[in-house]
Design a protein around this motif. Structure first.
Motif, PDB file in Angstrom:
ATOM      1  N   GLY A   9       0.916  -1.332  -0.188  1.00 38.06           N
ATOM      2  CA  GLY A   9       0.061   0.031   0.022  1.00 38.06           C
ATOM      3  C   GLY A   9       0.722   1.214  -0.108  1.00 38.06           C
ATOM      4  N   TYR A  10       0.396   2.182   0.487  1.00 38.91           N
ATOM      5  CA  TYR A  10       1.052   3.467   0.363  1.00 38.91           C
ATOM      6  C   TYR A  10       2.455   3.506   1.095  1.00 38.91           C
ATOM      7  N   VAL A  11       2.489   3.129   2.451  1.00 36.29           N
ATOM      8  CA  VAL A  11       3.675   3.027   2.987  1.00 36.29           C
ATOM      9  C   VAL A  11       4.594   2.077   2.597  1.00 36.29           C
ATOM     10  N   GLY A  12       3.978   0.937   2.318  1.00 42.26           N
ATOM     11  CA  GLY A  12       4.970  -0.166   1.774  1.00 42.26           C
ATOM     12  C   GLY A  12       5.584   0.185   0.609  1.00 42.26           C
ATOM     13  N   LEU A  13       4.803   0.675  -0.288  1.00 41.95           N
ATOM     14  CA  LEU A  13       5.366   0.950  -1.718  1.00 41.95           C
ATOM     15  C   LEU A  13       6.558   1.994  -1.579  1.00 41.95           C
ATOM     16  N   VAL A  14       6.048   3.053  -0.911  1.00 38.33           N
ATOM     17  CA  VAL A  14       7.300   3.917  -0.993  1.00 38.33           C
ATOM     18  C   VAL A  14       8.397   3.719  -0.274  1.00 38.33           C
ATOM     19  N   THR A  15       8.048   2.755   0.985  1.00 34.65           N
ATOM     20  CA  THR A  15       9.526   2.171   1.724  1.00 34.65           C
ATOM     21  C   THR A  15      10.237   1.366   0.960  1.00 34.65           C
ATOM     22  N   PHE A  81       9.912  -6.155   6.491  1.00 28.79           N
ATOM     23  CA  PHE A  81       9.085  -5.182   7.136  1.00 28.79           C
ATOM     24  C   PHE A  81       7.771  -5.540   7.002  1.00 28.79           C
ATOM     25  N   ILE A  82       7.048  -5.181   8.056  1.00 30.61           N
ATOM     26  CA  ILE A  82       5.318  -5.373   7.977  1.00 30.61           C
ATOM     27  C   ILE A  82       4.719  -4.134   7.744  1.00 30.61           C
ATOM     28  N   ALA A  83       4.063  -3.964   6.784  1.00 33.23           N
ATOM     29  CA  ALA A  83       3.584  -2.495   6.296  1.00 33.23           C
ATOM     30  C   ALA A  83       2.053  -2.613   5.791  1.00 33.23           C
ATOM     31  N   VAL A  84       1.402  -3.887   6.625  1.00 33.27           N
ATOM     32  CA  VAL A  84      -0.074  -4.018   6.111  1.00 33.27           C
ATOM     33  C   VAL A  84      -1.073  -2.866   6.891  1.00 33.27           C
ATOM     34  N   GLY A  85      -2.175  -2.915   6.290  1.00 29.75           N
ATOM     35  CA  GLY A  85      -3.063  -1.812   7.097  1.00 29.75           C
ATOM     36  C   GLY A  85      -3.583  -2.122   8.330  1.00 29.75           C
TER      37      GLY A  85
END
Ligand code: UDX
Length: 444
Positions: A9-15, A81-85
């Motif tokens: 999502g937003y955070v995961g993709l940017v990271t 990294f866990i960046a799920v909603g």
């Protein structure tokens, strides 16, 4: 380092994209097959300046890849990294179902040491729960045979990315917060971010988790504070822009996040404030201050609608043109956008609503009924009895107001972001109302 990001999502993709820019080899995961197929072709479904270019660059040189398989990502990576909603439950608490599922799946595919890092915004003590979940789900084969179970660490590394400038924020962080319980985890996280030469704040996992909630809640408090002051400005004929300027020069206060308006929205502040209130309650503290912050934010929309009704007199059957829909500029994100409440309330009063936003109209169409979307500002202005600014897009500063005035039925502007405060709209024949500009006093 070989790094996996679970949740694109937003955070995961940017990271993911930014870690590739730092020289790491990154594999991003998502359960949404369609999204992964698009990302593999270099297509981004969110609007974030600079993101698509970097995505294409690292897909091409194979530093970045996308998959739907947590197994593949876990086996190929050392750090995950866990960046799920973490959506809100009805009671405001963060719903950690996705985090738990992902932690269990990672554990089931572990064949050696892994560092599992929470990137999603989670309440304090989630790290401990992830650790337990991983332990419970480690492959059974390690227990049946006398093989040693793979070692692992859990860490917290919250993000502070603003939508619209997320790539810049990642590359130029004010600080990188690392919550760890082992030297090995600290060393790995330092290594991951070392190319940025950042200011590291190293602490335990609970403190790192708290830093994130406390930071966002503090910023929300700043906004609600200035919004509360803006109401007093209206009552006594003071100007919030001057008040904020006068306060902002004090280095202890600072000018940022003192922009009064129709309040904060987005995917973070409303959710994080709710979650922090719940977390505090659980810990035995009643965070009454934050409850009031939330109240003040809601009241800003109500007060803005009252202003419109007061100045327009009759709203029923009037044509209202909404300038800007996204919760803030440079994004197409409509989550908790104040424009949604404002439009629905005006429709409830019988107004006919037209709208224009440079990026967010596709998303807004899915959320709003009975709104006529315009192709530009001039088409929007046509036949309008008033214009309402909900998002402070820079582009709107270039508007040819004489053209707009000619197109409008009635030259009235309600500026929910004080965007046009330095343009002499009155001189051009508009009736102009901002937020907290002392209108009650001036009119009396
Ligand atoms: C925020 C945090 O800034 C970021 O650190 C965190 O990780 C995610 O949440 P974001 O939601 O992208 O980022 O938006 P931000 O720029 O912080 O603005 C949030 C909201 O506050 C917007 O609706 C904005 O319009 C509003 N706002 C901001 C104000 O109303 N007044 C201000 O002075 C500043």
């Amino acid at each position: 380092m070989n790094i996996a990001i679970i949740g694109s999502g937003y955070v995961g993709l940017v990271t993911g994209v930014c870690l590739a820019e730092l020289g790491h080899k990154v594999i991003c995961v998502d359960i949404d097959r369609e999204k992964i197929a698009k990302l593999n072709k270099g297509q981004v479904s969110i609007y974030e300046p600079g993101l698509e270019e970097l995505l294409k660059k690292f897909l091409k040189n194979k530093q970045l890849s996308f998959t739907t398989s947590i197994q593949e990502a876990t086996q190929k990576s050392l750090a995950i990294f866990i960046a799920v909603g973490t959506p809100s439950k009805k009671n405001g608490e963060a719903d950690l179902t996705y985090v738990e599922n992902v932690a269990a799946k990672i554990a089931r595919h572990m064949d050696g040491y892994r560092l599992i890092i929470e990137k999603s915004t989670v309440p304090a003590e989630t790290g401990k729960r992830i650790e337990r979940t991983v332990k419970f789900n480690l492959p059974k084969k390690f227990r049946k045979t006398n093989l040693r179970e793979p070692a692992f660490d859990v860490a917290s590394n919250p993000e502070f990315l603003r939508e619209g400038s997320a790539i810049h924020d990642f590359m130029h962080p004010d600080r990188v917060v690392i919550g760890v319980e082992s030297k090995r985890a600290e060393k790995m996280l330092r290594e991951i971010y070392e190319p940025l030469k950042p200011k590291f704040v190293v602490t335990n996992i609970n403190s790192a988790e708290l830093i994130k909630h406390a930071s966002n809640s503090f910023l929300a408090t700043k906004i609600s504070f200035i919004n509360a002051v803006s109401q007093i400005c209206n009552n006594i004929g003071a100007d919030i822009l001057k008040v904020a300027e006068g306060m902002g020069y004090d280095k202890r206060i600072g000018r940022s996040f003192l922009d009064a308006g129709i309040g904060y929205g987005g995917s973070c502040f409303p959710k994080d404030v709710d979650a922090f209130i719940r977390l505090s309650e659980h810990s035995g503290y009643d965070f009454a201050l934050l409850k009031e912050v939330r109240e003040v934010n809601q009241k800003q929309v109500t007060a803005f609608i009252q202003l419109i009704e007061d100045k327009m007199w009759i709203v029923k059957n009037k044509v209202v043109g909404v300038l800007g829909l996204a919760f803030k500029p440079n994004t197409d994100d409509m989550r908790n956008a104040p424009s949604l409440d404002i439009i629905r309330l005006l429709q409830h009063e019988g107004a006919k609503v037209k709208a224009y936003d440079p990026q967010a109209m596709a998303k807004a169409r899915k959320l709003l009924k009975g709104v006529t979307f315009s192709r530009d500002v001039y088409q929007l202005a046509k036949g309008c009895d008033c214009l309402i600014v909900c998002t402070e897009w820079d582009l709107f500063k270039q508007i040819n107001f004489r053209r707009v005035k000619q197109a409008m039925n009635q030259a009235m502007i309600f500026d929910g972001r004080n965007l046009f405060h330095d343009i002499d709209l009155a001189g051009m024949g508009f009736e102009y109302h901002g937020v907290g500009r002392g209108h009650k006093k001036i009119d009396s």
